[in-house]
Design an enzyme around this catalytic site. Structure first.
Site, mmCIF file in Angstrom:
data_model
loop_
_atom_site.group_PDB
_atom_site.id
_atom_site.type_symbol
_atom_site.label_atom_id
_atom_site.label_comp_id
_atom_site.label_asym_id
_atom_site.label_seq_id
_atom_site.Cartn_x
_atom_site.Cartn_y
_atom_site.Cartn_z
ATOM 1 N N ARG A 151 0.839 -1.206 0.000
ATOM 2 C CA ARG A 151 0.000 0.000 0.000
ATOM 3 C C ARG A 151 0.878 1.261 0.000
ATOM 4 N NH1 ARG A 151 -4.913 -0.912 -0.402
ATOM 5 N NH2 ARG A 151 -5.612 1.160 0.249
ATOM 6 N N HIS A 183 -4.293 -2.096 -7.954
ATOM 7 C CA HIS A 183 -5.130 -2.404 -6.789
ATOM 8 C C HIS A 183 -4.263 -3.207 -5.833
ATOM 9 C CE1 HIS A 183 -8.422 -4.091 -4.336
ATOM 10 N NE2 HIS A 183 -7.680 -5.189 -4.369
#
Length: 139
Positions: A87, A117
C-alpha cells in the site's frame, strides 16, 4: 515482523500503457517477491463479485466497466508486512495526492485509472488471493 501475502492487480490502464515491467520493478525493489502472476480478462460477473463491497457506491458501474475494458495482471506478493508495504509502494488512491516515488505518484494521473489495486487488510488479502488463485498456484 510477519511474512504476509497480498494481492496486486495491475489494472487495464497499466497493461495498455505497457508499464507492467516498471511496476514489477517497484514491487521487487521494495523487497516483496512475486510468487504468482497471471494475465486475464475479467468478465463483468467477476469484476462485480470482486468489487462487491463498492456495489452501492456511485462509481461502481464505472469501476466494473473499466476493470473489464482490457487485460489485467493479478499477482500474489509475499514479504514482511506485505499488505502495508505494498500500500505504501502504490501511493494514495488519488494520484494527485500520491508521493513521487510511488506507483501512482509516478505513473497515474486519474483516480479512476490509477494503475494498481492492492489488498487493504490481511483478511481481505486472503479473500482476494483465493478469488483468483488456487492454493497450488502459490509457489
Amino acid at each position: 515482523m510477519a511474512i504476509e501475502k497480498t494481492l496486486s492487480i495491475l489494472k487495464p490502464d497499466a497493461v495498455k500503457n505497457n508499464i507492467t515491467g516498471k511496476i514489477n520493478s517497484y514491487i521487487e525493489s521494495s523487497g516483496l517477491k512475486i510468487i504468482a502472476q497471471k494475465m486475464m480478462l475479467l468478465t463483468k460477473k467477476q469484476a462485480e463479485l470482486f468489487y462487491e463491497i463498492h456495489k452501492d457506491r456511485p462509481f461502481f458501474g464505472e469501476l466494473v466497466e473499466f476493470m473489464t475494458s482490457g487485460s489485467v495482471i493479478v499477482q500474489v506478493l509475499v514479504g514482511e508486512n506485505a499488505v502495508s508495504k505494498y500500500r505504501q509502494i502504490m501511493g494514495a488512491t488519488n494520484p494527485k495526492q500520491a508521493d513521487k516515488g510511488t506507483i501512482r505518484g509516478d505513473f497515474a494521473d486519474d483516480i479512476s485509472e490509477n494503475r494498481v489495486h492492492g489488498s487493504d487488510s490481511l483478511e481481505n488479502a486472503r479473500k482476494e488471493i483465493a478469488f483468483f488463485f488456487a492454493e497450488c498456484e502459490l509457489v
